[in-house]
Write a protein that holds these residues in place. Structure first.
Motif, PDB file in Angstrom:
ATOM      1  N   LYS A 111       0.825  -1.205   0.000  1.00 15.08           N
ATOM      2  CA  LYS A 111       0.000   0.000   0.000  1.00 15.08           C
ATOM      3  C   LYS A 111       0.862   1.259   0.000  1.00 15.08           C
ATOM      4  CE  LYS A 111      -3.758  -2.344   2.474  1.00 15.08           C
ATOM      5  NZ  LYS A 111      -4.645  -2.339   3.664  1.00 15.08           N
ATOM      6  N   ILE A 112       0.195   2.401  -0.258  1.00 17.05           N
ATOM      7  CA  ILE A 112       0.851   3.709  -0.216  1.00 17.05           C
ATOM      8  C   ILE A 112       0.011   4.630   0.657  1.00 17.05           C
ATOM      9  CG2 ILE A 112      -0.309   4.473  -2.352  1.00 17.05           C
ATOM     10  CD1 ILE A 112       2.261   6.084  -2.963  1.00 17.05           C
ATOM     11  N   LEU A 113       0.681   5.452   1.453  1.00 22.98           N
ATOM     12  CA  LEU A 113      -0.005   6.343   2.397  1.00 22.98           C
ATOM     13  C   LEU A 113      -0.116   7.745   1.797  1.00 22.98           C
ATOM     14  CD1 LEU A 113      -1.181   6.372   5.297  1.00 22.98           C
ATOM     15  CD2 LEU A 113       1.050   7.207   6.069  1.00 22.98           C
ATOM     16  N   LEU A 114      -1.346   8.265   1.724  1.00 23.17           N
ATOM     17  CA  LEU A 114      -1.606   9.566   1.110  1.00 23.17           C
ATOM     18  C   LEU A 114      -2.413  10.452   2.051  1.00 23.17           C
ATOM     19  CD1 LEU A 114      -2.695   8.265  -2.419  1.00 23.17           C
ATOM     20  CD2 LEU A 114      -0.418   9.041  -1.738  1.00 23.17           C
ATOM     21  N   ILE A 115      -2.326  11.762   1.801  1.00 17.84           N
ATOM     22  CA  ILE A 115      -3.140  12.725   2.536  1.00 17.84           C
ATOM     23  C   ILE A 115      -3.835  13.643   1.542  1.00 17.84           C
ATOM     24  CG2 ILE A 115      -1.708  12.721   4.604  1.00 17.84           C
ATOM     25  CD1 ILE A 115      -0.444  15.329   3.634  1.00 17.84           C
ATOM     26  N   LYS A 116      -4.845  14.377   2.022  1.00 15.09           N
ATOM     27  CA  LYS A 116      -5.507  15.372   1.180  1.00 15.09           C
ATOM     28  C   LYS A 116      -4.842  16.729   1.399  1.00 15.09           C
ATOM     29  CE  LYS A 116     -10.026  13.350   0.305  1.00 15.09           C
ATOM     30  NZ  LYS A 116     -11.497  13.544   0.342  1.00 15.09           N
ATOM     31  N   ARG A 117      -4.553  17.419   0.298  1.00 20.99           N
ATOM     32  CA  ARG A 117      -3.888  18.713   0.362  1.00 20.99           C
ATOM     33  C   ARG A 117      -4.780  19.708   1.107  1.00 20.99           C
ATOM     34  NH1 ARG A 117       0.201  21.752  -2.056  1.00 20.99           N
ATOM     35  NH2 ARG A 117      -0.366  23.856  -2.768  1.00 20.99           N
ATOM     36  N   GLU A 151      -5.074  25.631  -1.284  1.00 26.71           N
ATOM     37  CA  GLU A 151      -5.115  25.824  -2.723  1.00 26.71           C
ATOM     38  C   GLU A 151      -3.701  26.044  -3.238  1.00 26.71           C
ATOM     39  OE1 GLU A 151      -7.598  25.306  -4.486  1.00 26.71           O
ATOM     40  OE2 GLU A 151      -9.358  25.553  -3.199  1.00 26.71           O
ATOM     41  N   PRO A 152      -3.402  25.733  -4.516  1.00 24.04           N
ATOM     42  CA  PRO A 152      -4.334  25.117  -5.470  1.00 24.04           C
ATOM     43  C   PRO A 152      -4.510  23.612  -5.224  1.00 24.04           C
ATOM     44  CG  PRO A 152      -2.198  25.378  -6.485  1.00 24.04           C
ATOM     45  CD  PRO A 152      -2.101  26.003  -5.108  1.00 24.04           C
ATOM     46  N   GLN A 153      -5.552  23.046  -5.798  1.00 28.35           N
ATOM     47  CA  GLN A 153      -5.875  21.625  -5.686  1.00 28.35           C
ATOM     48  C   GLN A 153      -6.124  21.201  -4.235  1.00 28.35           C
ATOM     49  OE1 GLN A 153      -3.703  18.910  -8.244  1.00 28.35           O
ATOM     50  NE2 GLN A 153      -2.887  20.596  -9.474  1.00 28.35           N
ATOM     51  N   LYS A 154      -6.766  22.084  -3.487  1.00 34.50           N
ATOM     52  CA  LYS A 154      -7.138  21.746  -2.116  1.00 34.50           C
ATOM     53  C   LYS A 154      -8.046  20.523  -2.101  1.00 34.50           C
ATOM     54  CE  LYS A 154      -9.306  23.671   2.034  1.00 34.50           C
ATOM     55  NZ  LYS A 154     -10.002  24.821   2.635  1.00 34.50           N
ATOM     56  N   ASP A 155      -7.864  19.671  -1.095  1.00 33.77           N
ATOM     57  CA  ASP A 155      -8.645  18.451  -0.888  1.00 33.77           C
ATOM     58  C   ASP A 155      -8.365  17.365  -1.927  1.00 33.77           C
ATOM     59  OD1 ASP A 155      -9.877  19.405   1.426  1.00 33.77           O
ATOM     60  OD2 ASP A 155     -11.494  20.348   0.281  1.00 33.77           O
ATOM     61  N   GLN A 156      -7.347  17.555  -2.771  1.00 29.53           N
ATOM     62  CA  GLN A 156      -6.927  16.503  -3.687  1.00 29.53           C
ATOM     63  C   GLN A 156      -5.868  15.648  -2.993  1.00 29.53           C
ATOM     64  OE1 GLN A 156      -8.462  16.137  -6.843  1.00 29.53           O
ATOM     65  NE2 GLN A 156      -9.757  17.635  -5.797  1.00 29.53           N
ATOM     66  N   TRP A 157      -5.743  14.400  -3.424  1.00 27.57           N
ATOM     67  CA  TRP A 157      -4.786  13.492  -2.780  1.00 27.57           C
ATOM     68  C   TRP A 157      -3.352  13.882  -3.109  1.00 27.57           C
ATOM     69  CZ3 TRP A 157      -6.304  10.738   1.126  1.00 27.57           C
ATOM     70  CH2 TRP A 157      -7.634  10.342   1.203  1.00 27.57           C
ATOM     71  N   SER A 158      -2.496  13.736  -2.124  1.00 30.05           N
ATOM     72  CA  SER A 158      -1.123  14.234  -2.213  1.00 30.05           C
ATOM     73  C   SER A 158      -0.170  13.370  -1.410  1.00 30.05           C
ATOM     74  CB  SER A 158      -1.105  15.672  -1.670  1.00 30.05           C
ATOM     75  OG  SER A 158       0.212  16.130  -1.440  1.00 30.05           O
ATOM     76  N   LEU A 159       1.104  13.459  -1.743  1.00 36.30           N
ATOM     77  CA  LEU A 159       2.156  12.925  -0.885  1.00 36.30           C
ATOM     78  C   LEU A 159       2.342  13.863   0.297  1.00 36.30           C
ATOM     79  CD1 LEU A 159       4.788  12.024  -3.638  1.00 36.30           C
ATOM     80  CD2 LEU A 159       3.231  10.435  -2.474  1.00 36.30           C
ATOM     81  N   PHE A 167       7.352  12.998  10.165  1.00 34.69           N
ATOM     82  CA  PHE A 167       6.814  12.925  11.528  1.00 34.69           C
ATOM     83  C   PHE A 167       5.618  13.862  11.700  1.00 34.69           C
ATOM     84  CE2 PHE A 167       6.662  14.415  15.953  1.00 34.69           C
ATOM     85  CZ  PHE A 167       6.446  13.205  16.589  1.00 34.69           C
ATOM     86  N   ASN A 168       5.737  15.101  11.197  1.00 33.56           N
ATOM     87  CA  ASN A 168       4.654  16.076  11.363  1.00 33.56           C
ATOM     88  C   ASN A 168       3.394  15.668  10.601  1.00 33.56           C
ATOM     89  OD1 ASN A 168       6.279  17.645  12.975  1.00 33.56           O
ATOM     90  ND2 ASN A 168       6.783  19.123  11.375  1.00 33.56           N
ATOM     91  N   SER A 169       3.568  14.984   9.470  1.00 37.91           N
ATOM     92  CA  SER A 169       2.421  14.609   8.646  1.00 37.91           C
ATOM     93  C   SER A 169       1.758  13.326   9.108  1.00 37.91           C
ATOM     94  CB  SER A 169       2.861  14.450   7.181  1.00 37.91           C
ATOM     95  OG  SER A 169       3.339  15.664   6.660  1.00 37.91           O
ATOM     96  N   LEU A 212      -2.784  11.967  -8.118  1.00 37.96           N
ATOM     97  CA  LEU A 212      -2.187  12.878  -7.156  1.00 37.96           C
ATOM     98  C   LEU A 212      -1.930  14.261  -7.773  1.00 37.96           C
ATOM     99  CD1 LEU A 212       0.421  10.439  -5.557  1.00 37.96           C
ATOM    100  CD2 LEU A 212      -1.955  10.836  -4.881  1.00 37.96           C
ATOM    101  N   ILE A 213      -1.685  15.237  -6.909  1.00 37.46           N
ATOM    102  CA  ILE A 213      -1.448  16.604  -7.353  1.00 37.46           C
ATOM    103  C   ILE A 213      -0.077  16.748  -8.016  1.00 37.46           C
ATOM    104  CG2 ILE A 213      -2.901  17.507  -5.499  1.00 37.46           C
ATOM    105  CD1 ILE A 213      -0.231  18.443  -4.148  1.00 37.46           C
ATOM    106  N   PHE A 214       0.061  17.843  -8.765  1.00 36.25           N
ATOM    107  CA  PHE A 214       1.335  18.244  -9.362  1.00 36.25           C
ATOM    108  C   PHE A 214       2.003  17.069 -10.088  1.00 36.25           C
ATOM    109  CE2 PHE A 214       1.697  21.519  -5.657  1.00 36.25           C
ATOM    110  CZ  PHE A 214       0.604  22.200  -6.156  1.00 36.25           C
ATOM    111  N   ASP A 215       3.298  16.831  -9.772  1.00 31.91           N
ATOM    112  CA  ASP A 215       4.033  15.728 -10.389  1.00 31.91           C
ATOM    113  C   ASP A 215       4.207  14.557  -9.422  1.00 31.91           C
ATOM    114  OD1 ASP A 215       5.687  17.056  -8.663  1.00 31.91           O
ATOM    115  OD2 ASP A 215       7.355  17.317 -10.067  1.00 31.91           O
TER     116      ASP A 215
END
Length: 238
Positions: free
Chosen positions: A30-36, A39-47, A67-69, A129-132
């Protein structure tokens, strides 16, 4: 022009760190993701990501952001590469240095913080995911496949005691390929890395499968001279 003036005339560029966290729960990779959160791309999945502070090095920034995330610390963490496309972040010219982490999900399940609502996804079913960040994940998967052919890094994803079927299942998921059972067992045993325990896992059958532990002394000694489990590892370029 003095050196000081030359520095002062340069445009400032932001430097960020993004963390790609892979985990194994004994059955699924699995991979662990969070929502941004902005903005921009608020609430989109992100690293998990953040900017480097003036008083820290890259690895220290990666540890802090991780650790913070998520609340995770003291995990396998390795630098992947830098991503510097001028258009990669629409807000500001930002270079990102990506790191990947490998963890046993069950070991860290209670440690993962709920602050950022991190969520596990099957690697093959992860959302866009967002960006690259999708590119980062693909690069990380290829790096892990290449390294795992020569170094025993996948043991970082396993619990302290594990079965050979669990280990083989992990390799098959990482490489998305079926591995010959007898050949795999023979190669694993030939490494001398494993300590066979008397205890068995009988959750899947009455006969059960013996548990093994990693010989940590041999693990450290052989980390840079591991046996090749995977045919044609050159196909998994860095």
């Amino acid at each position: 022009m003095t050196a000081l003036n030359k520095y002062q005339n340069q445009k400032r560029i932001l430097v960020a760190v993004d963390c790609i966290i892979f985990g194994y729960d004994g059955e699924q990779l699995k991979i662990l993701l969070i929502k941004r959160a902005m903005e921009p791309q608020k609430d989109q999945w992100s690293l998990m990501g953040g900017f480097i502070e003036p008083n820290e090095n890259l690895y220290g920034a990666a540890e802090r952001i991780l650790f913070n995330s998520t609340g995770l610390k003291k995990v396998y963490l390795e630098q992947l590469k830098s991503f510097g496309d001028p258009q990669r972040d629409p807000m500001e010219r930002t270079i990102s240095v990506a790191y990947f982490a490998l963890i046993d999900i069950n070991k860290y399940r209670e440690q993962i913080s709920d602050t950022h609502h991190a969520e596990w996804f099957l690697v093959q079913e992860a959302p866009k995911l967002i960006f690259d960040h999708d590119e980062m994940v693909e690069k990380a998967k290829r790096r892990i496949r290449y390294k795992a052919a020569f170094h025993p890094i996948l043991f970082e994803l396993l619990p302290k005691k594990f079965t050979i079927p669990q280990l083989q299942n992990l390799y098959e998921q990482v490489y998305n390929a079926k591995i010959d059972n007898r050949n795999f067992i023979r190669k694993v045993n030939s490494t001398g890395l494993l300590i066979k325990l008397a205890e068995k896992d009988k959750s899947s059958s009455k006969r059960g499968a013996f548990y093994y532990e990693l010989d940590m002394n041999k693990y450290r000694a052989k980390f840079q001279s591991f046996i090749n489990f995977i045919p044609n590892p050159e196909n998994f370029i860095l």
